[in-house]
Design a protein around this motif. Structure first.
Motif, PDB file in Angstrom:
ATOM      1  N   GLN A  55       0.824  -1.209   0.000  1.00  0.00           N
ATOM      2  CA  GLN A  55       0.000   0.000   0.000  1.00  0.00           C
ATOM      3  C   GLN A  55       0.859   1.260   0.000  1.00  0.00           C
ATOM      4  OE1 GLN A  55      -2.583  -0.398   3.378  1.00  0.00           O
ATOM      5  NE2 GLN A  55      -3.922  -1.874   2.359  1.00  0.00           N
ATOM      6  N   GLY A  56       1.889   1.268   0.831  1.00  0.00           N
ATOM      7  CA  GLY A  56       2.781   2.427   0.885  1.00  0.00           C
ATOM      8  C   GLY A  56       3.498   2.643  -0.434  1.00  0.00           C
ATOM      9  N   CYS A  57       3.955   1.564  -1.035  1.00  0.00           N
ATOM     10  CA  CYS A  57       4.646   1.653  -2.323  1.00  0.00           C
ATOM     11  C   CYS A  57       3.683   2.136  -3.403  1.00  0.00           C
ATOM     12  CB  CYS A  57       5.249   0.303  -2.691  1.00  0.00           C
ATOM     13  SG  CYS A  57       6.204   0.329  -4.219  1.00  0.00           S
ATOM     14  N   ALA A  58       2.475   1.601  -3.425  1.00  0.00           N
ATOM     15  CA  ALA A  58       1.488   2.003  -4.434  1.00  0.00           C
ATOM     16  C   ALA A  58       1.183   3.493  -4.340  1.00  0.00           C
ATOM     17  CB  ALA A  58       0.202   1.201  -4.274  1.00  0.00           C
ATOM     18  N   GLN A  59       1.063   4.002  -3.138  1.00  0.00           N
ATOM     19  CA  GLN A  59       0.741   5.420  -2.966  1.00  0.00           C
ATOM     20  C   GLN A  59       1.864   6.318  -3.467  1.00  0.00           C
ATOM     21  OE1 GLN A  59      -0.246   5.692   1.177  1.00  0.00           O
ATOM     22  NE2 GLN A  59      -2.316   4.888   0.869  1.00  0.00           N
ATOM     23  N   ILE A  60       3.104   5.981  -3.142  1.00  0.00           N
ATOM     24  CA  ILE A  60       4.218   6.839  -3.552  1.00  0.00           C
ATOM     25  C   ILE A  60       4.471   6.742  -5.051  1.00  0.00           C
ATOM     26  CG2 ILE A  60       6.112   5.225  -3.078  1.00  0.00           C
ATOM     27  CD1 ILE A  60       6.189   8.943  -2.237  1.00  0.00           C
ATOM     28  N   VAL A  61       4.328   5.556  -5.636  1.00  0.00           N
ATOM     29  CA  VAL A  61       4.521   5.395  -7.080  1.00  0.00           C
ATOM     30  C   VAL A  61       3.396   6.111  -7.839  1.00  0.00           C
ATOM     31  CG1 VAL A  61       4.569   3.714  -8.960  1.00  0.00           C
ATOM     32  CG2 VAL A  61       5.875   3.287  -6.890  1.00  0.00           C
ATOM     33  N   ALA A  62       2.171   5.969  -7.381  1.00  0.00           N
ATOM     34  CA  ALA A  62       1.048   6.653  -8.020  1.00  0.00           C
ATOM     35  C   ALA A  62       1.234   8.160  -7.964  1.00  0.00           C
ATOM     36  CB  ALA A  62      -0.259   6.254  -7.352  1.00  0.00           C
ATOM     37  N   GLN A  63       1.720   8.651  -6.851  1.00  0.00           N
ATOM     38  CA  GLN A  63       1.967  10.088  -6.707  1.00  0.00           C
ATOM     39  C   GLN A  63       3.059  10.548  -7.675  1.00  0.00           C
ATOM     40  OE1 GLN A  63       3.209  11.142  -2.764  1.00  0.00           O
ATOM     41  NE2 GLN A  63       2.873  13.318  -3.090  1.00  0.00           N
ATOM     42  N   ASN A  64       4.121   9.766  -7.832  1.00  0.00           N
ATOM     43  CA  ASN A  64       5.213  10.136  -8.731  1.00  0.00           C
ATOM     44  C   ASN A  64       4.801  10.131 -10.197  1.00  0.00           C
ATOM     45  OD1 ASN A  64       7.701  10.778  -7.321  1.00  0.00           O
ATOM     46  ND2 ASN A  64       7.495   8.746  -6.437  1.00  0.00           N
ATOM     47  N   ASP A  88      13.517   3.881   0.687  1.00  0.00           N
ATOM     48  CA  ASP A  88      14.195   4.417  -0.496  1.00  0.00           C
ATOM     49  C   ASP A  88      13.313   4.173  -1.717  1.00  0.00           C
ATOM     50  OD1 ASP A  88      16.244   5.576  -2.005  1.00  0.00           O
ATOM     51  OD2 ASP A  88      17.260   3.663  -2.324  1.00  0.00           O
ATOM     52  N   LEU A  89      13.443   5.046  -2.711  1.00  0.00           N
ATOM     53  CA  LEU A  89      12.684   4.928  -3.945  1.00  0.00           C
ATOM     54  C   LEU A  89      13.621   5.199  -5.106  1.00  0.00           C
ATOM     55  CD1 LEU A  89       9.795   4.612  -5.163  1.00  0.00           C
ATOM     56  CD2 LEU A  89       9.670   7.102  -5.114  1.00  0.00           C
ATOM     57  N   THR A  90      13.689   4.273  -6.050  1.00  0.00           N
ATOM     58  CA  THR A  90      14.544   4.444  -7.215  1.00  0.00           C
ATOM     59  C   THR A  90      13.738   4.156  -8.477  1.00  0.00           C
ATOM     60  OG1 THR A  90      15.311   2.150  -7.092  1.00  0.00           O
ATOM     61  CG2 THR A  90      16.668   3.821  -6.019  1.00  0.00           C
ATOM     62  N   GLY A  91      14.161   4.762  -9.566  1.00  0.00           N
ATOM     63  CA  GLY A  91      13.531   4.489 -10.846  1.00  0.00           C
ATOM     64  C   GLY A  91      14.113   3.219 -11.440  1.00  0.00           C
ATOM     65  N   ALA A 146       7.435  -1.946  -8.947  1.00  0.00           N
ATOM     66  CA  ALA A 146       6.103  -1.515  -9.354  1.00  0.00           C
ATOM     67  C   ALA A 146       6.162  -0.979 -10.780  1.00  0.00           C
ATOM     68  CB  ALA A 146       5.589  -0.433  -8.412  1.00  0.00           C
ATOM     69  N   ALA A 147       5.096  -1.213 -11.533  1.00  0.00           N
ATOM     70  CA  ALA A 147       5.023  -0.756 -12.924  1.00  0.00           C
ATOM     71  C   ALA A 147       3.770   0.077 -13.128  1.00  0.00           C
ATOM     72  CB  ALA A 147       5.003  -1.945 -13.866  1.00  0.00           C
ATOM     73  N   VAL A 148       3.931   1.136 -13.916  1.00  0.00           N
ATOM     74  CA  VAL A 148       2.813   1.942 -14.399  1.00  0.00           C
ATOM     75  C   VAL A 148       3.001   2.010 -15.908  1.00  0.00           C
ATOM     76  CG1 VAL A 148       1.719   4.207 -14.422  1.00  0.00           C
ATOM     77  CG2 VAL A 148       2.627   3.303 -12.296  1.00  0.00           C
ATOM     78  N   GLY A 149       2.167   1.282 -16.631  1.00  0.00           N
ATOM     79  CA  GLY A 149       2.354   1.198 -18.073  1.00  0.00           C
ATOM     80  C   GLY A 149       3.677   0.515 -18.371  1.00  0.00           C
ATOM     81  N   ARG A 150       4.572   1.209 -19.055  1.00  0.00           N
ATOM     82  CA  ARG A 150       5.887   0.663 -19.396  1.00  0.00           C
ATOM     83  C   ARG A 150       7.000   1.235 -18.524  1.00  0.00           C
ATOM     84  NH1 ARG A 150       6.303  -1.756 -24.499  1.00  0.00           N
ATOM     85  NH2 ARG A 150       4.354  -1.741 -25.646  1.00  0.00           N
ATOM     86  N   GLN A 151       6.648   1.945 -17.479  1.00  0.00           N
ATOM     87  CA  GLN A 151       7.646   2.566 -16.620  1.00  0.00           C
ATOM     88  C   GLN A 151       7.670   1.870 -15.259  1.00  0.00           C
ATOM     89  OE1 GLN A 151       6.278   6.594 -16.726  1.00  0.00           O
ATOM     90  NE2 GLN A 151       7.250   6.991 -18.689  1.00  0.00           N
ATOM     91  N   TYR A 152       8.873   1.784 -14.675  1.00  0.00           N
ATOM     92  CA  TYR A 152       9.063   1.036 -13.430  1.00  0.00           C
ATOM     93  C   TYR A 152       9.678   1.910 -12.352  1.00  0.00           C
ATOM     94  CZ  TYR A 152       8.435  -3.144 -16.284  1.00  0.00           C
ATOM     95  OH  TYR A 152       7.939  -4.099 -17.120  1.00  0.00           O
ATOM     96  N   MET A 153       9.373   1.555 -11.106  1.00  0.00           N
ATOM     97  CA  MET A 153      10.022   2.125  -9.932  1.00  0.00           C
ATOM     98  C   MET A 153      10.217   0.997  -8.931  1.00  0.00           C
ATOM     99  SD  MET A 153       8.407   5.845  -9.226  1.00  0.00           S
ATOM    100  CE  MET A 153       9.920   6.642  -8.762  1.00  0.00           C
ATOM    101  N   THR A 154      11.239   1.117  -8.114  1.00  0.00           N
ATOM    102  CA  THR A 154      11.495   0.129  -7.070  1.00  0.00           C
ATOM    103  C   THR A 154      11.435   0.826  -5.724  1.00  0.00           C
ATOM    104  OG1 THR A 154      12.884  -1.162  -8.551  1.00  0.00           O
ATOM    105  CG2 THR A 154      13.132  -1.565  -6.196  1.00  0.00           C
ATOM    106  N   CYS A 155      10.596   0.299  -4.842  1.00  0.00           N
ATOM    107  CA  CYS A 155      10.430   0.839  -3.494  1.00  0.00           C
ATOM    108  C   CYS A 155      11.179  -0.062  -2.511  1.00  0.00           C
ATOM    109  CB  CYS A 155       8.969   0.842  -3.073  1.00  0.00           C
ATOM    110  SG  CYS A 155       7.844   1.699  -4.167  1.00  0.00           S
ATOM    111  N   LYS A 156      11.890   0.536  -1.592  1.00  0.00           N
ATOM    112  CA  LYS A 156      12.432  -0.203  -0.452  1.00  0.00           C
ATOM    113  C   LYS A 156      11.561   0.216   0.727  1.00  0.00           C
ATOM    114  CE  LYS A 156      16.654  -1.470   1.923  1.00  0.00           C
ATOM    115  NZ  LYS A 156      18.106  -1.260   2.014  1.00  0.00           N
ATOM    116  N   MET A 157      10.814  -0.754   1.262  1.00  0.00           N
ATOM    117  CA  MET A 157       9.794  -0.474   2.272  1.00  0.00           C
ATOM    118  C   MET A 157      10.027  -1.279   3.537  1.00  0.00           C
ATOM    119  SD  MET A 157       7.759   1.526   0.448  1.00  0.00           S
ATOM    120  CE  MET A 157       6.342   1.652   1.497  1.00  0.00           C
ATOM    121  N   ARG A 158       9.522  -0.757   4.634  1.00  0.00           N
ATOM    122  CA  ARG A 158       9.452  -1.521   5.879  1.00  0.00           C
ATOM    123  C   ARG A 158       8.119  -2.280   5.887  1.00  0.00           C
ATOM    124  NH1 ARG A 158      13.763  -0.055   8.556  1.00  0.00           N
ATOM    125  NH2 ARG A 158      14.376   2.102   8.783  1.00  0.00           N
ATOM    126  N   ASP A 159       8.009  -3.277   6.751  1.00  0.00           N
ATOM    127  CA  ASP A 159       6.759  -4.037   6.896  1.00  0.00           C
ATOM    128  C   ASP A 159       5.573  -3.120   7.203  1.00  0.00           C
ATOM    129  OD1 ASP A 159       8.025  -6.419   6.455  1.00  0.00           O
ATOM    130  OD2 ASP A 159       8.135  -6.989   8.559  1.00  0.00           O
TER     131      ASP A 159
END
Length: 182
Positions: A123-132, A176-179, A157-170
């Motif tokens: 959920q946390g990753c989805a929110q930050i990726v959607a925002q970006n 951390d967030l990287t493209g 995580a993917a949005v269309g053809r673009q990706y991001m990688t989230c480093k999340m806690r439980d």
């Protein structure tokens, strides 16, 4: 996208409430200009919706190619067979984009249960990726997840053809967030 549509609907409603008084003073030229502006807003919203589906270096050139892209995209995302009689580039690009989107949306089903992150991390990753990417969280698809350490998760995580990688806690806290891909 929902915000754009809501804003457009609210603006349209506001214009319709005041329309009977203003209509008498509007010329045909003014009415045509208002209609053209409304069509332009809808066109911009449609283009903004699809910008993540286009492969780098490709964008439909005209409305006919855009329609072929959309037809191919729908066929690919719904898992329909490729329509061999249509040999346009727009259809081929759309089909490939739709097929990729379908693969992304089903990737979570193919992961082993030990490789699934906790729901709060997703959920946390989805929110930050959607925002970006300025999209809704329903357009974020998770393709991979792994745990590099205790209570930490790397989630692709993917949005269309673009990706991001989230480093999340439980707990859903972003570390951390990287493209790019995992």
């Amino acid at each position: 996208m929902k915000r754009i549509i809501a804003l457009f609907a609210a603006t349209t409603l506001a214009f319709q409430v005041g329309m009977p008084q203003a209509e008498a003073g509007m010329s045909d030229k003014d009415k045509a200009a208002a209609a053209a502006a409304a069509i332009a807003l809808l066109g911009i919203a449609a283009l903004a919706h699809n910008k993540h589906h286009y492969q780098e270096g490709y964008e439909p050139g005209d409305s006919e190619e855009m329609a072929e892209f959309e037809r191919g995209y729908r066929d690919g995302v719904h898992g329909y067979p490729y329509w061999e009689q249509n040999r346009t580039r727009g259809y081929a690009e759309g089909y490939q984009a739709g097929n990729t989107e379908r693969d992304h949306s089903m990737a979570h089903r193919q992961q082993a249960s030990g490789a699934k992150a906790p729901p709060m991390a997703y959920q946390g990753c989805a929110q930050i990726v959607a925002q970006n990417f300025a999209v809704g969280t329903h357009q974020v698809h998770f393709t991979k997840a792994r745990s590099p350490g205790k209570h930490e998760w790397l989630i692709e995580a993917a949005v269309g053809r673009q990706y991001m990688t989230c480093k999340m806690r439980d707990s859903g806290e972003l570390i951390d967030l990287t493209g790019g891909r995992l």
